[in-house]
Design a protein around this motif. Structure first.
Motif, mmCIF file in Angstrom:
data_model
loop_
_atom_site.group_PDB
_atom_site.id
_atom_site.type_symbol
_atom_site.label_atom_id
_atom_site.label_comp_id
_atom_site.label_asym_id
_atom_site.label_seq_id
_atom_site.Cartn_x
_atom_site.Cartn_y
_atom_site.Cartn_z
ATOM 1 N N UNK A 14 37.262 36.554 47.343
ATOM 2 C CA UNK A 14 37.588 37.451 46.240
ATOM 3 C C UNK A 14 39.030 37.255 45.797
ATOM 4 N N UNK A 15 39.201 37.092 44.493
ATOM 5 C CA UNK A 15 40.536 37.122 43.921
ATOM 6 C C UNK A 15 40.915 38.592 43.734
ATOM 7 N N UNK A 16 42.132 38.943 44.121
ATOM 8 C CA UNK A 16 42.544 40.347 44.133
ATOM 9 C C UNK A 16 43.619 40.603 43.091
ATOM 10 N N UNK A 17 43.206 40.975 41.894
ATOM 11 C CA UNK A 17 44.171 41.171 40.807
ATOM 12 C C UNK A 17 44.993 42.437 40.964
ATOM 13 N N UNK A 18 46.153 42.427 40.351
ATOM 14 C CA UNK A 18 46.911 43.667 40.212
ATOM 15 C C UNK A 18 46.193 44.530 39.180
ATOM 16 N N UNK A 19 46.643 45.753 39.019
ATOM 17 C CA UNK A 19 45.967 46.625 38.067
ATOM 18 C C UNK A 19 46.087 46.087 36.646
ATOM 19 N N UNK A 20 47.250 45.559 36.288
ATOM 20 C CA UNK A 20 47.416 44.995 34.946
ATOM 21 C C UNK A 20 46.498 43.792 34.752
ATOM 22 N N UNK A 21 46.394 42.953 35.784
ATOM 23 C CA UNK A 21 45.515 41.786 35.694
ATOM 24 C C UNK A 21 44.055 42.208 35.607
ATOM 25 N N UNK A 22 43.676 43.222 36.383
ATOM 26 C CA UNK A 22 42.297 43.705 36.333
ATOM 27 C C UNK A 22 41.981 44.273 34.950
ATOM 28 N N UNK A 23 42.907 45.008 34.395
ATOM 29 C CA UNK A 23 42.684 45.585 33.074
ATOM 30 C C UNK A 23 42.480 44.493 32.033
ATOM 31 N N UNK A 24 43.289 43.438 32.146
ATOM 32 C CA UNK A 24 43.158 42.343 31.188
ATOM 33 C C UNK A 24 41.816 41.629 31.347
ATOM 34 N N UNK A 78 37.122 31.002 29.461
ATOM 35 C CA UNK A 78 38.062 30.088 30.109
ATOM 36 C C UNK A 78 39.311 30.826 30.598
ATOM 37 N N UNK A 79 39.745 31.803 29.827
ATOM 38 C CA UNK A 79 40.926 32.568 30.246
ATOM 39 C C UNK A 79 40.639 33.376 31.515
ATOM 40 N N UNK A 80 39.414 33.931 31.610
ATOM 41 C CA UNK A 80 39.042 34.680 32.819
ATOM 42 C C UNK A 80 39.035 33.748 34.027
ATOM 43 N N UNK A 81 38.443 32.561 33.859
ATOM 44 C CA UNK A 81 38.395 31.597 34.957
ATOM 45 C C UNK A 81 39.801 31.184 35.372
ATOM 46 N N UNK A 82 40.645 30.866 34.396
ATOM 47 C CA UNK A 82 42.013 30.418 34.700
ATOM 48 C C UNK A 82 42.816 31.506 35.404
ATOM 49 N N UNK A 83 42.703 32.736 34.915
ATOM 50 C CA UNK A 83 43.466 33.824 35.521
ATOM 51 C C UNK A 83 42.940 34.127 36.921
ATOM 52 N N UNK A 84 41.633 34.078 37.091
ATOM 53 C CA UNK A 84 41.054 34.322 38.417
ATOM 54 C C UNK A 84 41.545 33.287 39.422
ATOM 55 N N UNK A 85 41.581 32.027 39.026
ATOM 56 C CA UNK A 85 42.074 30.976 39.916
ATOM 57 C C UNK A 85 43.565 31.136 40.192
ATOM 58 N N UNK A 86 44.316 31.553 39.198
ATOM 59 C CA UNK A 86 45.757 31.787 39.388
ATOM 60 C C UNK A 86 45.990 32.917 40.388
ATOM 61 N N UNK A 87 45.242 34.002 40.231
ATOM 62 C CA UNK A 87 45.376 35.146 41.148
ATOM 63 C C UNK A 87 45.041 34.724 42.575
ATOM 64 N N UNK A 88 43.954 33.971 42.720
ATOM 65 C CA UNK A 88 43.503 33.564 44.052
ATOM 66 C C UNK A 88 44.504 32.622 44.722
ATOM 67 N N UNK A 89 45.093 31.724 43.948
ATOM 68 C CA UNK A 89 46.035 30.755 44.515
ATOM 69 C C UNK A 89 47.346 31.403 44.940
ATOM 70 N N UNK A 90 47.666 32.552 44.350
ATOM 71 C CA UNK A 90 48.945 33.204 44.630
ATOM 72 C C UNK A 90 48.855 34.331 45.646
ATOM 73 N N UNK A 91 47.646 34.700 46.041
ATOM 74 C CA UNK A 91 47.539 35.858 46.932
ATOM 75 C C UNK A 91 47.730 35.475 48.406
#
Length: 563
Positions: free
Chosen positions: A497-507, A550-563
């Protein structure tokens, strides 16, 4: 909205620091508290206490007064000295009403039957329950015994904590599958028990063509009739293809139907590439809709499947107009009774199958976690830390002890059920004169349904548990099905699971809501033939890209790589 009554006696000493290490049958009780607790120790408050709780009330077995005066809630109170002050919402709009209550600050303390807590985390209306599991001996013992830590990691938020106490299974159990008229399949020359071992959805398509040809030749239906008209896809499938597309999707490594809910656009993890992607625009998705469309195009699957009520689908199968239909463990006995009631006992034969495979043999159910319980911040604010911990220990007993699971599911031993000997094993069985739709145990029309009368096996307060407990109501037919699943099918690896911040989840949510609506609309148009899969495929892909897949996929991968 009901407000919980006070009446909780303050704890004497630092009960919050006392962690139970007791085992089943022990008397691990802190003398500094006014209550008993421990692993497999019955929680008991020396003074009466009331906790408020929400209840998801199903219209097909609605709560009645006897649940409180002599049934499940009375028995809970007798054992624990805890009165549950219930606020009931119809199951159809339960989530909406819970959401409104939490956001308005009028929530009950205990909030069961929650499938996703994500939307509540930022608002501060619910407690980070992972901070309090150390006070929950039954919960922690289960986690340790069955190595659940990696499973719990999948529900942690970006702060490293989780906000829902999930139902936990020792192993994943497939629930939904297909029920077929075995007698008609056999008459048409098909041995369903051999076919199910390795059949694919393409194989089932060809088999059903043969079955229909036989039925037409015998005057059982017309060429224009459909022999499959399913439930849990139309009204109760939220217009998304519900259960059927979830099952088919899992076979093709795609999130579809019920499976796409909360997935942010069919997002899955590719274990080979070590990255997230959208299964909804994949080649596997194209295979899925092609196969599903073939059922409709070739006159097998009724397109009304995706709009009709479950009652209509049931009636078609019970009347013998169709020969295949979705079912699950809880519905099986009613489905068998429905067929026998209309067609007559002994005039038909049904068989619950291991449903077909696609590009893989994975079951749709992969997670060992399921819906669970949130705790309102209001409870901590009003009770204070020590009394809040006391309530959490009651919650621990109610949702995670074997004793409470048995009580809530079966009722009291000796009153509604007893142990019987079956091939040298002691198994649970209802006493004569009782039946239970919630347990899949049928009976005579005059028998008392322990769910309808007393609220046992109502589904609100028992989920998960060890396999021996979660399957103790399984009939020999269902036990056999589980064995066949183990032999014929596999369980997919659970995605991280990629774990977004609240701002990331909202987006992501802002992008995902219209995207999922678009995916569902196109899916049904492809399947029912309103759109041509080959001619219109690129238009579908572009529509998803225009809605930020594509933006959802990219952001999800970014979140996962940084957590």
């Amino acid at each position: 909205m009901k407000k919980a009554i006070g009446g909780i006696i303050a704890l004497g000493c630092a009960a919050a620091l006392f962690v139970s290490c007791g085992k089943s049958g022990s008397k691990d009780v802190s003398k500094a508290t006014d209550y008993k607790f421990g692993e497999e120790v019955t929680f008991y408050s020396n003074e009466p206490v009331t906790y408020s709780m929400f209840f998801s009330d199903a219209s097909w077995y609605p709560m009645v007064e006897t649940w409180k005066t002599e049934g499940v809630f009375k028995k809970i109170m007798d054992k624990t000295n805890v009165n549950l002050d219930l606020t009931t919402f119809d199951s159809g709009d339960y989530n909406q009403k819970v959401n409104l209550a939490i956001n308005s600050g009028a929530s009950a303390y205990i909030i069961p039957k929650i499938y996703s807590e994500d939307q509540y985390v930022a608002g501060g209306g619910i407690v980070a329950v992972s901070d309090y599991t150390k006070y929950m001996p039954n919960f922690t013992a289960f986690v340790k015994k069955y190595n659940m830590d990696s499973d719990l990691d999948t529900i942690k938020q970006s702060d490293g904590r989780f906000y829902r106490l999930p139902g936990m299974h020792q192993a994943p159990l497939q629930d939904y599958t297909l029920l077929v008229r075995e007698d008609i399949f056999e008459a048409a020359g098909y041995n369903i028990r051999e076919l199910e071992k390795n059949w694919t959805w393409e194989d089932l398509h060809d088999v059903l063509l043969g079955v229909k040809k036989y039925m037409v030749s015998k005057g059982m239906c017309k060429e224009s009739d459909y022999i499959w008209s399913d439930l849990w896809c139309g009204e109760s499938g939220k217009g998304q293809g519900g259960n059927l597309l979830k099952l088919m999707g899992a076979s093709y490594n795609v999130l579809s139907g019920w499976g796409i809910e909360g997935s942010n656009g069919g997002i899955k993890y590719d274990w080979n590439k070590k990255e997230f992607y959208s299964s909804s625009i994949s080649d596997d998705f194209k295979k899925l809709v092609n196969v599903a469309n073939s059922y409709v195009k070739d006159g097998i699957l009724d397109p009304e499947t995706f709009t009709q009520s479950d009652e209509i689908a049931h009636n078609k199968f019970y009347n013998g107009k169709t020969v295949i239909m979705s079912t699950n463990r809880g519905a099986l006995s009613n489905d068998i009774s429905g067929v026998n009631k209309i067609l007559g006992e002994g005039n038909s034969k049904v068989y619950i199958t291991a449903y077909p495979t696609g590009t893989n043999k994975n079951l749709a159910e992969t997670s060992r976690l399921e819906c669970g319980v949130m705790i309102a911040q209001k409870a901590l604010d009003e009770l204070g830390e020590e009394n809040f911990i006391k309530m959490m220990r009651f919650v621990d007993w109610l949702f995670y002890s074997k004793e409470a699971c048995s009580l809530i599911k079966w009722g009291p031993e000796g009153e509604t059920w007893h142990y019987v000997d079956a091939d040298g094993l002691q198994i649970k069985a209802l006493l004569p004169g009782y039946k239970c739709g919630g347990l899949g145990i049928s009976g005579a029309e005059s028998d008392v349904d322990i769910r309808l009368k007393w609220g046992y096996a109502c589904g609100n307060y028992y989920y998960g548990h060890a396999t021996e407990d979660s399957t103790d109501n399984f009939t020999p037919v269902l036990q056999d099905l589980m064995k066949r699943y183990v032999t014929y099918r596999t369980s997919a690896k659970v995605d991280p699971k990629a774990k977004p911040t609240e701002d990331q989840r909202e987006q992501i949510t802002l992008w995902a809501v219209p995207l999922v609506d678009n995916i569902n609309a196109w899916t049904l148009k492809f399947i029912t033939g309103q759109k041509d899969i080959n001619k219109d495929w690129n238009e579908y892909i572009n529509s998803c890209k225009n809605l930020n897949v594509d933006k959802i996929v990219d952001l999800t991968n970014k979140i996962y790589s940084e957590q």
